[in-house]
Design a protein around this motif. Structure first.
Motif, PDB file in Angstrom:
ATOM      1  N   TRP A  89       0.822  -1.208   0.000  1.00 39.43           N
ATOM      2  CA  TRP A  89       0.000   0.000   0.000  1.00 39.43           C
ATOM      3  C   TRP A  89       0.859   1.262   0.000  1.00 39.43           C
ATOM      4  O   TRP A  89       0.471   2.288  -0.571  1.00 39.43           O
ATOM      5  N   ASN A  90       2.051   1.199   0.599  1.00 36.42           N
ATOM      6  CA  ASN A  90       2.920   2.372   0.579  1.00 36.42           C
ATOM      7  C   ASN A  90       3.524   2.585  -0.809  1.00 36.42           C
ATOM      8  O   ASN A  90       3.761   3.719  -1.224  1.00 36.42           O
ATOM      9  N   VAL A  91       3.749   1.498  -1.521  1.00 37.16           N
ATOM     10  CA  VAL A  91       4.187   1.636  -2.910  1.00 37.16           C
ATOM     11  C   VAL A  91       3.111   2.358  -3.715  1.00 37.16           C
ATOM     12  O   VAL A  91       3.405   3.256  -4.518  1.00 37.16           O
ATOM     13  N   ILE A  92       1.850   1.984  -3.488  1.00 38.97           N
ATOM     14  CA  ILE A  92       0.752   2.652  -4.190  1.00 38.97           C
ATOM     15  C   ILE A  92       0.718   4.144  -3.851  1.00 38.97           C
ATOM     16  O   ILE A  92       0.536   5.002  -4.725  1.00 38.97           O
ATOM     17  N   MET A  93       0.915   4.479  -2.582  1.00 35.10           N
ATOM     18  CA  MET A  93       0.933   5.888  -2.199  1.00 35.10           C
ATOM     19  C   MET A  93       2.037   6.649  -2.920  1.00 35.10           C
ATOM     20  O   MET A  93       1.855   7.794  -3.345  1.00 35.10           O
ATOM     21  N   HIS A  94       3.191   6.014  -3.069  1.00 33.01           N
ATOM     22  CA  HIS A  94       4.279   6.667  -3.795  1.00 33.01           C
ATOM     23  C   HIS A  94       3.960   6.791  -5.282  1.00 33.01           C
ATOM     24  O   HIS A  94       4.363   7.772  -5.925  1.00 33.01           O
ATOM     25  N   ARG A  95       3.228   5.855  -5.833  1.00 33.31           N
ATOM     26  CA  ARG A  95       2.799   5.990  -7.227  1.00 33.31           C
ATOM     27  C   ARG A  95       1.928   7.234  -7.404  1.00 33.31           C
ATOM     28  O   ARG A  95       2.037   7.958  -8.398  1.00 33.31           O
ATOM     29  N   VAL A  96       1.058   7.457  -6.442  1.00 31.16           N
ATOM     30  CA  VAL A  96       0.199   8.643  -6.496  1.00 31.16           C
ATOM     31  C   VAL A  96       1.062   9.901  -6.515  1.00 31.16           C
ATOM     32  O   VAL A  96       0.867  10.805  -7.338  1.00 31.16           O
ATOM     33  N   ALA A  97       2.034   9.973  -5.601  1.00 30.72           N
ATOM     34  CA  ALA A  97       2.901  11.153  -5.519  1.00 30.72           C
ATOM     35  C   ALA A  97       3.697  11.353  -6.804  1.00 30.72           C
ATOM     36  O   ALA A  97       3.858  12.492  -7.279  1.00 30.72           O
ATOM     37  N   VAL A  98       4.196  10.267  -7.386  1.00 34.80           N
ATOM     38  CA  VAL A  98       4.978  10.370  -8.617  1.00 34.80           C
ATOM     39  C   VAL A  98       4.113  10.883  -9.759  1.00 34.80           C
ATOM     40  O   VAL A  98       4.549  11.741 -10.556  1.00 34.80           O
ATOM     41  N   GLU A  99       2.882  10.401  -9.865  1.00 33.36           N
ATOM     42  CA  GLU A  99       2.007  10.858 -10.950  1.00 33.36           C
ATOM     43  C   GLU A  99       1.615  12.324 -10.778  1.00 33.36           C
ATOM     44  O   GLU A  99       1.498  13.062 -11.761  1.00 33.36           O
ATOM     45  N   ARG A 153      -7.481   5.553  -5.759  1.00 30.63           N
ATOM     46  CA  ARG A 153      -8.861   5.157  -5.469  1.00 30.63           C
ATOM     47  C   ARG A 153      -8.988   4.029  -4.441  1.00 30.63           C
ATOM     48  O   ARG A 153      -9.762   4.141  -3.484  1.00 30.63           O
ATOM     49  N   PRO A 154      -8.224   2.935  -4.547  1.00 27.18           N
ATOM     50  CA  PRO A 154      -8.399   1.849  -3.558  1.00 27.18           C
ATOM     51  C   PRO A 154      -8.073   2.277  -2.128  1.00 27.18           C
ATOM     52  O   PRO A 154      -8.758   1.875  -1.181  1.00 27.18           O
ATOM     53  N   LEU A 155      -7.037   3.086  -1.960  1.00 22.60           N
ATOM     54  CA  LEU A 155      -6.638   3.492  -0.611  1.00 22.60           C
ATOM     55  C   LEU A 155      -7.537   4.585  -0.062  1.00 22.60           C
ATOM     56  O   LEU A 155      -7.726   4.683   1.153  1.00 22.60           O
ATOM     57  N   ALA A 156      -8.097   5.409  -0.935  1.00 28.11           N
ATOM     58  CA  ALA A 156      -9.004   6.458  -0.475  1.00 28.11           C
ATOM     59  C   ALA A 156     -10.318   5.868   0.018  1.00 28.11           C
ATOM     60  O   ALA A 156     -10.937   6.381   0.959  1.00 28.11           O
ATOM     61  N   SER A 157     -10.726   4.767  -0.603  1.00 30.37           N
ATOM     62  CA  SER A 157     -11.992   4.144  -0.201  1.00 30.37           C
ATOM     63  C   SER A 157     -11.816   3.204   0.997  1.00 30.37           C
ATOM     64  O   SER A 157     -12.758   2.983   1.759  1.00 30.37           O
ATOM     65  N   ARG A 158     -10.597   2.675   1.168  1.00 32.67           N
ATOM     66  CA  ARG A 158     -10.313   1.790   2.305  1.00 32.67           C
ATOM     67  C   ARG A 158      -9.001   2.233   2.940  1.00 32.67           C
ATOM     68  O   ARG A 158      -7.954   1.629   2.702  1.00 32.67           O
ATOM     69  N   PRO A 159      -9.018   3.316   3.740  1.00 34.85           N
ATOM     70  CA  PRO A 159      -7.780   3.888   4.281  1.00 34.85           C
ATOM     71  C   PRO A 159      -7.003   2.903   5.137  1.00 34.85           C
ATOM     72  O   PRO A 159      -7.570   2.039   5.794  1.00 34.85           O
ATOM     73  N   VAL A 160      -5.688   3.048   5.130  1.00 32.39           N
ATOM     74  CA  VAL A 160      -4.831   2.264   6.012  1.00 32.39           C
ATOM     75  C   VAL A 160      -4.778   2.955   7.375  1.00 32.39           C
ATOM     76  O   VAL A 160      -5.219   4.090   7.531  1.00 32.39           O
ATOM     77  N   LYS A 161      -4.238   2.258   8.359  1.00 33.07           N
ATOM     78  CA  LYS A 161      -4.295   2.756   9.729  1.00 33.07           C
ATOM     79  C   LYS A 161      -3.313   3.891  10.003  1.00 33.07           C
ATOM     80  O   LYS A 161      -3.539   4.709  10.888  1.00 33.07           O
TER      81      LYS A 161
END
Length: 393
Positions: free
Chosen positions: A282-292, A306-314
């Motif tokens: 999930w942190n890799v996905i967050m970094h993808r968001v920042a890179v884009e 979208r996946p992390l915004a709908s199901r946030p991590v702790k």
């Protein structure tokens, strides 16, 4: 300069102090004269770290000179968090003082990742100076690899406390303590953690190329064996990707994230490095968001998020970064209501960190600029007031 001025006003002041015309400064920074003029008038914000760094280099100042960091306390929580700055500096310069038993220190170090995940800067201000002293005292007494690893974790926590407070020189002091402790531990995973921490200490000051080099060295030094080293290797890929994106090396950044995702699937939780760096898929996905977002592709950033915004991590700290990046993406697409909502969600995740973020301040200032001829909504005005930018527009 105080934080009552915006970035554009600081750019103008430094440009004039250097005796540069708009044409000259824009040419040195590799941007258009029109864009620089709009920045100085406060009509645009600096929309990428690479651009901010190039402007700072053109004006021969630091990035912090342009953002105005560290900001003067405007509220009680900020003042409380700021109390730890000088105490942290003294703990790094002189670790003498009352100590604690090894058992007590070990228990505190074991919980530092949860304190960081909450991103409560007031708590960090209270804890960080003490653990810096206590761990160094024990390492000096015992010289054991485990004692040095605890020093490394304490210093790693201090880097991010100092970064969030806008105290970048202090973050580098902590990074040097981390590097020294990692070398003394002779542990490959801790050395990887040190490279990750050093890169994060370098980036906010604008030392992007060195940060990318340090991250690469940490990656190269980590092996592909046990999970701890894999997490260190993957973490260095993440900070390397973020730094390369800021340098404009988008393809390199995306390739590093692909490699990091492959490593994340092989890391068995929990490991010390993964706990503290949040290395995971999930942190890799967050970094993808920042890179884009950095690449100027806001639609791809929002789709990725979208996946992390709908199901946030702790981890509240990490979620605050995600919502800030989403706010930036919405702003670039002129989806102002969604941008305001994203910035407010970021603030709810890590209130003080977000209010002290120059990225958020500039983003909120932009939203005010775009709405001040109408009547800015109460939510936006409230956010602007808490960030300290309401009176600037």
């Amino acid at each position: 300069m105080g934080d009552v001025e915006n970035t554009g006003a600081r750019i103008r002041q430094y440009r004039r102090a250097r005796g540069l015309s708009l044409d000259q400064a824009a040419g040195l920074a590799g941007i258009s004269k029109g864009y620089l003029s709009r920045l100085e008038r406060g009509e645009r914000s600096v929309d990428s770290r690479a651009r901010l760094t190039s402007i700072a280099q053109a004006l021969e100042v630091s990035v912090a000179d342009l953002t105005g960091q560290p900001y003067a306390p405007r509220e009680q929580k900020h003042a409380d968090a700021h109390r730890g700055v000088q105490a942290t500096r003294l703990a790094l310069l002189d670790p003498e003082g009352p100590g604690r038993s090894e058992e007590e220190v070990a228990a505190i170090i074991d919980g530092l990742d949860q304190i960081m995940a909450r991103c409560d800067l007031v708590d960090e201000a209270r804890i960080v100076p003490n653990v810096l002293r206590w761990t160094q005292q024990l390492a000096d007494e015992t010289g054991s690899p485990e004692a040095h690893r605890r020093v490394a974790i304490a210093a790693y926590t201090a880097i991010f406390y100092a970064r969030n407070m806008g105290e970048f020189d202090l973050a580098w002091m902590a990074a040097e303590r981390l590097r020294s402790a990692a070398e003394a531990s002779n542990d490959p995973a801790t050395l990887g953690l040190a490279a990750y921490g050093q890169a994060h200490a370098l980036t906010p000051s604008g030392a992007l190329r060195r940060a990318a080099s340090v991250a690469q060295s940490g990656f190269d030094a980590s092996d592909l064996g046990e999970s701890e080293s894999l997490a260190a290797r993957g973490s260095c890929l993440l900070v390397g990707a973020a730094t390369n994106a800021s340098l404009g090396n988008i393809d390199t950044a995306r390739a590093q994230l692909d490699d990091a995702m492959s490593l994340a699937a092989r890391v068995e939780e929990p490991t010390m490095v993964a706990r503290h760096t949040s290395f995971s898929s999930w942190n890799v996905i967050m970094h993808r968001v920042a890179v884009e977002v950095e690449s100027g592709n806001p639609a791809a950033a929002l789709e990725t998020a979208r996946p992390l915004a709908s199901r946030p991590v702790k981890q509240r700290e990490r979620m605050s970064y995600l919502w800030v990046d989403m706010g930036r993406a919405f702003s670039r697409m002129d989806r102002h209501r969604d941008a305001i909502d994203a910035f407010r969600r970021a603030e709810r995740s890590a209130p003080l960190r977000v209010r002290l973020s120059p990225v958020v301040r500039d983003g909120v200032r932009d939203l005010l600029n775009q709405s001040h001829r109408r009547v800015a909504g109460a939510e936006l005005r409230g956010l602007a007031e808490r960030c300290g930018v309401l009176g600037e527009v």
